[in-house]
Design a protein around this motif. Sequence first.
Motif, PDB file in Angstrom:
ATOM      1  N   VAL A  71     -13.027  10.321  35.812  1.00  0.00           N
ATOM      2  CA  VAL A  71     -14.207  10.158  34.743  1.00  0.00           C
ATOM      3  C   VAL A  71     -14.649  11.387  34.343  1.00  0.00           C
ATOM      4  O   VAL A  71     -15.087  12.288  34.869  1.00  0.00           O
ATOM      5  N   THR A  72     -14.602  11.343  32.815  1.00  0.00           N
ATOM      6  CA  THR A  72     -14.719  12.758  32.277  1.00  0.00           C
ATOM      7  C   THR A  72     -15.306  12.791  30.929  1.00  0.00           C
ATOM      8  O   THR A  72     -14.905  11.708  30.189  1.00  0.00           O
ATOM      9  N   ASP A  73     -15.922  13.832  30.302  1.00  0.00           N
ATOM     10  CA  ASP A  73     -16.333  13.861  28.782  1.00  0.00           C
ATOM     11  C   ASP A  73     -15.572  15.112  28.430  1.00  0.00           C
ATOM     12  O   ASP A  73     -15.613  15.500  27.289  1.00  0.00           O
ATOM     13  N   VAL A  74     -14.217  15.544  29.221  1.00  0.00           N
ATOM     14  CA  VAL A  74     -13.636  16.757  28.753  1.00  0.00           C
ATOM     15  C   VAL A  74     -12.259  16.047  27.876  1.00  0.00           C
ATOM     16  O   VAL A  74     -11.557  15.345  28.332  1.00  0.00           O
ATOM     17  N   PRO A  98     -15.330  22.238  33.620  1.00  0.00           N
ATOM     18  CA  PRO A  98     -14.246  21.339  32.680  1.00  0.00           C
ATOM     19  C   PRO A  98     -13.072  21.399  33.338  1.00  0.00           C
ATOM     20  O   PRO A  98     -11.960  20.568  32.777  1.00  0.00           O
ATOM     21  N   ASN A  99     -12.879  21.587  34.587  1.00  0.00           N
ATOM     22  CA  ASN A  99     -11.512  21.622  35.551  1.00  0.00           C
ATOM     23  C   ASN A  99     -11.568  20.620  36.606  1.00  0.00           C
ATOM     24  O   ASN A  99     -12.374  20.399  37.217  1.00  0.00           O
ATOM     25  N   LEU A 100     -10.262  20.194  36.822  1.00  0.00           N
ATOM     26  CA  LEU A 100     -10.312  19.392  37.951  1.00  0.00           C
ATOM     27  C   LEU A 100     -10.341  20.302  39.359  1.00  0.00           C
ATOM     28  O   LEU A 100     -10.223  21.343  39.270  1.00  0.00           O
ATOM     29  N   ILE A 101     -10.753  19.571  40.310  1.00  0.00           N
ATOM     30  CA  ILE A 101     -10.828  20.199  41.671  1.00  0.00           C
ATOM     31  C   ILE A 101      -9.505  20.582  42.053  1.00  0.00           C
ATOM     32  O   ILE A 101      -8.417  19.718  42.193  1.00  0.00           O
ATOM     33  N   PRO A 152      -5.072   7.859  35.798  1.00  0.00           N
ATOM     34  CA  PRO A 152      -5.895   7.206  35.060  1.00  0.00           C
ATOM     35  C   PRO A 152      -7.191   8.073  34.595  1.00  0.00           C
ATOM     36  O   PRO A 152      -7.753   8.454  35.578  1.00  0.00           O
ATOM     37  N   CYS A 153      -7.609   8.377  33.317  1.00  0.00           N
ATOM     38  CA  CYS A 153      -8.902   8.962  32.992  1.00  0.00           C
ATOM     39  C   CYS A 153      -9.650   8.021  32.342  1.00  0.00           C
ATOM     40  O   CYS A 153      -8.949   7.373  31.416  1.00  0.00           O
ATOM     41  N   PHE A 154     -10.897   8.073  32.667  1.00  0.00           N
ATOM     42  CA  PHE A 154     -11.789   7.077  31.908  1.00  0.00           C
ATOM     43  C   PHE A 154     -12.966   8.028  31.201  1.00  0.00           C
ATOM     44  O   PHE A 154     -13.302   8.924  31.845  1.00  0.00           O
ATOM     45  N   GLY A 155     -13.644   7.587  30.263  1.00  0.00           N
ATOM     46  CA  GLY A 155     -14.871   8.211  29.623  1.00  0.00           C
ATOM     47  C   GLY A 155     -15.927   7.736  30.322  1.00  0.00           C
ATOM     48  O   GLY A 155     -16.056   6.795  30.991  1.00  0.00           O
ATOM     49  N   LEU A 156     -16.961   8.775  30.280  1.00  0.00           N
ATOM     50  CA  LEU A 156     -18.096   8.568  30.940  1.00  0.00           C
ATOM     51  C   LEU A 156     -18.767   7.388  30.541  1.00  0.00           C
ATOM     52  O   LEU A 156     -19.672   6.583  31.570  1.00  0.00           O
ATOM     53  N   ASN A 157     -18.806   6.726  29.326  1.00  0.00           N
ATOM     54  CA  ASN A 157     -19.356   5.440  29.031  1.00  0.00           C
ATOM     55  C   ASN A 157     -18.301   4.378  29.253  1.00  0.00           C
ATOM     56  O   ASN A 157     -18.874   3.169  28.701  1.00  0.00           O
ATOM     57  N   VAL A 173     -15.642  14.801  36.256  1.00  0.00           N
ATOM     58  CA  VAL A 173     -15.276  16.183  35.343  1.00  0.00           C
ATOM     59  C   VAL A 173     -16.345  16.130  34.284  1.00  0.00           C
ATOM     60  O   VAL A 173     -15.961  15.456  33.418  1.00  0.00           O
ATOM     61  N   ARG A 174     -17.446  16.905  34.466  1.00  0.00           N
ATOM     62  CA  ARG A 174     -18.243  16.976  33.425  1.00  0.00           C
ATOM     63  C   ARG A 174     -17.996  18.549  32.539  1.00  0.00           C
ATOM     64  O   ARG A 174     -17.980  19.485  33.208  1.00  0.00           O
TER      65      ARG A 174
END
Length: 120
Positions: A71-74, A58-61, A82-87, A52-53
């Motif tokens: 994996v997101t920058d939101v 900025p929303n989930l499908i 679990p959510c992970f940052g883009l980096n 999710v970029r």
Amino acid sequence: AHTALITPDRVVHTRRHTEPPALEVVLAEISDVDLIILEGYKSGPYPKIEVVRLERDPNLIPGLEGRIACVTDVPCLPCDVPCFGLNEIAAIGDFIESVIMGNTGATLYAEVLDGTLDRD
């Protein structure tokens, strides 16, 4: 068009198709691998890591079945997996190794569908 990259210890083939081949046909041709990563098969029966970029959407499908991580920058994305940052490359790799590689595909998919996937 068919392109091959050949080195002393590797052969890589790539082909362009006018009509996309059936995924099941392509998967049946693959052997001796530990992990297959697909892109663009949102409705398929496979575990999904959604990206999710903020600048794209900025929303989930909505209603995406089989989501096991994001994996997101939101900032503060409301997500129940679990959510992970883009980096966070190492953390994403560790997640894939421990969660995905630690299960058979059929077992993992069944766990995702019935909500019993252990995400600790």
